[in-house]
Each structure stands twice: as structure tokens, then as C-alpha cells.
Design a protein around this motif. Structure first.
Motif, PDB file in Angstrom:
ATOM      1  N   ASP A  23      43.032  35.488  38.617  1.00 24.31           N
ATOM      2  CA  ASP A  23      44.915  35.091  39.075  1.00 24.31           C
ATOM      3  C   ASP A  23      44.651  35.384  40.936  1.00 24.31           C
ATOM      4  O   ASP A  23      45.283  35.550  42.081  1.00 24.31           O
ATOM      5  N   LYS A  24      43.561  36.265  41.017  1.00 21.86           N
ATOM      6  CA  LYS A  24      43.489  37.152  42.418  1.00 21.86           C
ATOM      7  C   LYS A  24      42.939  37.150  43.668  1.00 21.86           C
ATOM      8  O   LYS A  24      41.332  37.010  42.924  1.00 21.86           O
ATOM      9  N   ASP A  25      43.298  36.895  44.518  1.00 24.06           N
ATOM     10  CA  ASP A  25      41.476  36.355  45.664  1.00 24.06           C
ATOM     11  C   ASP A  25      41.215  37.476  45.614  1.00 24.06           C
ATOM     12  O   ASP A  25      41.489  38.495  46.649  1.00 24.06           O
ATOM     13  N   GLY A  26      40.250  36.761  45.634  1.00 26.35           N
ATOM     14  CA  GLY A  26      38.556  38.434  46.314  1.00 26.35           C
ATOM     15  C   GLY A  26      38.362  39.083  45.547  1.00 26.35           C
ATOM     16  O   GLY A  26      37.633  39.917  45.362  1.00 26.35           O
ATOM     17  N   VAL A  27      38.948  38.874  43.856  1.00 24.82           N
ATOM     18  CA  VAL A  27      38.675  39.220  42.717  1.00 24.82           C
ATOM     19  C   VAL A  27      38.155  38.618  41.319  1.00 24.82           C
ATOM     20  O   VAL A  27      38.494  37.785  40.970  1.00 24.82           O
ATOM     21  N   ARG A  28      36.944  38.701  41.022  1.00 22.13           N
ATOM     22  CA  ARG A  28      37.083  37.859  40.094  1.00 22.13           C
ATOM     23  C   ARG A  28      36.046  38.952  39.298  1.00 22.13           C
ATOM     24  O   ARG A  28      36.280  40.456  39.116  1.00 22.13           O
ATOM     25  N   LYS A  34      31.923  43.466  31.518  1.00 23.79           N
ATOM     26  CA  LYS A  34      33.233  43.806  30.875  1.00 23.79           C
ATOM     27  C   LYS A  34      34.296  43.895  32.258  1.00 23.79           C
ATOM     28  O   LYS A  34      34.746  45.665  32.475  1.00 23.79           O
ATOM     29  N   SER A  35      33.859  44.100  33.102  1.00 20.04           N
ATOM     30  CA  SER A  35      34.629  44.809  34.280  1.00 20.04           C
ATOM     31  C   SER A  35      34.660  43.779  35.795  1.00 20.04           C
ATOM     32  O   SER A  35      34.456  42.294  36.129  1.00 20.04           O
ATOM     33  N   ARG A  36      35.544  44.530  36.432  1.00 19.69           N
ATOM     34  CA  ARG A  36      36.315  43.437  37.563  1.00 19.69           C
ATOM     35  C   ARG A  36      35.595  43.397  39.069  1.00 19.69           C
ATOM     36  O   ARG A  36      34.692  45.103  38.968  1.00 19.69           O
ATOM     37  N   VAL A  37      35.541  42.727  39.465  1.00 21.01           N
ATOM     38  CA  VAL A  37      34.475  42.595  40.828  1.00 21.01           C
ATOM     39  C   VAL A  37      35.243  42.030  41.727  1.00 21.01           C
ATOM     40  O   VAL A  37      36.154  41.813  41.926  1.00 21.01           O
ATOM     41  N   PHE A  38      34.788  43.298  42.938  1.00 19.55           N
ATOM     42  CA  PHE A  38      36.210  43.126  44.017  1.00 19.55           C
ATOM     43  C   PHE A  38      35.341  42.322  45.632  1.00 19.55           C
ATOM     44  O   PHE A  38      34.104  43.064  45.301  1.00 19.55           O
ATOM     45  N   MET A  39      35.716  41.745  46.207  1.00 18.60           N
ATOM     46  CA  MET A  39      34.786  41.179  47.485  1.00 18.60           C
ATOM     47  C   MET A  39      35.464  42.241  48.099  1.00 18.60           C
ATOM     48  O   MET A  39      36.097  41.795  48.619  1.00 18.60           O
ATOM     49  N   GLU A  54      34.517  50.913  41.787  1.00 16.85           N
ATOM     50  CA  GLU A  54      35.602  49.811  41.738  1.00 16.85           C
ATOM     51  C   GLU A  54      33.454  48.799  41.850  1.00 16.85           C
ATOM     52  O   GLU A  54      32.829  49.975  42.937  1.00 16.85           O
ATOM     53  N   CYS A  55      33.215  47.830  41.059  1.00 18.68           N
ATOM     54  CA  CYS A  55      32.450  47.048  41.046  1.00 18.68           C
ATOM     55  C   CYS A  55      32.096  46.341  42.409  1.00 18.68           C
ATOM     56  O   CYS A  55      33.477  45.966  42.580  1.00 18.68           O
TER      57      CYS A  55
END
Length: 146
Positions: A23-28, A34-39, A54-55
Motif C-alpha cells: 500500500d506504500k508507493d515505491g515499496v514492494r 520476506k523483505s521489503r524492497v524500496f525503490m 533495507e533491500c
């Protein structure tokens, strides 16, 4: 395209489009590790995400994902103590750890035997530990530097 300088300690084989949209733009979310990935759209964002361990994903000729060099990374294992595991707990253990396995396979691996879920990140290890502790399955997180 903004120039971003980054050496990756680990380059993820996944593609940005394969990651779970959040639900957060730029985060998948990477369901494999099992990790968040930030653009990271610029060097400042990359540096902030790197400082937080962070990844990240950066767009070059293609979108590259991974863990930047310089980010301390610790792999974790969840050690499950030798114990009698009832049927209800066995179902939950399977769902939490080995969803594609049969109850028989999970029973063979964990019932009255110590077991280990290896090479997971801290967030995943803590989540599993919390789930299993609620079920009164004795387990503990173990860390190893990589």
C-alpha cells in the motif's frame, strides 16, 4: 534518469514486477526472502535505505534489486527445540514454515526432533518465532553474520 552509484553485495534474481505490491508507493515485498524492497529514485534515497539496512531497487537500463555493499547483513535461523508437537500445532507449524509439505513430512522433520529454518532475515525470523511461541512451540532465533 538520475545517476545513482551503488555496488551490490547481493544482487537479487527477482524482478521488480514480480514483487508483491504494497500500500506504500515505491515499496514492494519479496515473498522469497520476506523483505521489503524500496525503490531508490536518487542517491540520497539510496543512502537513507542503505543506512537503515533495507533491500533496494534502482533503475538503470533495468531495475536492479539487492542489498548494497556496506550494509551489515545478518542471516538468521529459527531453531525449533526437540518436543512433542500435537496435531493442531503440527498444522500451524506446517502453515508457518513448510506450506507445501504434507503433515507427515512436517511430523517427520519436527516431531520429537530439533529442527531449523535457515537463512532468513530478522523480520521473518521474529515473525515465525512469535507465531510458534503463541502455539507453545519452543524455539529461538540464532544469528550468523554473512
Amino acid at each position: 534518469m538520475t545517476e545513482i552509484s551503488c555496488k551490490f553485495k547481493f544482487e537479487c534474481p527477482k524482478k521488480w514486477d514480480e514483487l508483491v505490491v504494497t500500500d506504500k508507493d515505491g515499496v514492494r515485498f519479496c515473498s522469497h526472502c520476506k523483505s521489503r524492497v524500496f525503490m531508490a529514485n536518487d542517491q540520497k534515497e539510496l543512502d537513507e535505505y542503505t543506512a537503515n539496512g533495507e533491500c533496494v531497487a534502482i533503475e538503470m537500463e533495468y531495475v536492479m534489486l539487492g542489498r548494497p555493499e556496506g550494509v551489515p547483513y545478518v542471516e538468521y535461523s529459527l531453531f525449533i527445540h526437540k518436543q512433542k508437537i500435537s496435531g493442531k500445532k503440527l498444522y500451524a507449524l506446517r502453515d508457518a514454515i513448510l506450506p507445501s509439505s504434507s503433515l507427515f513430512e512436517v511430523s517427520q522433520q519436527f516431531n520429537m526432533k530439533p529442527g531449523k529454518v535457515e537463512d532468513i532475515d530478522e523480520q521473518h525470523a521474529m515473525k515465525l518465532e512469535a507465531e510458534l511461541t503463541k502455539l507453545e512451540i519452543k524455539c529461538e532465533i540464532q544469528a550468523k553474520n554473512s
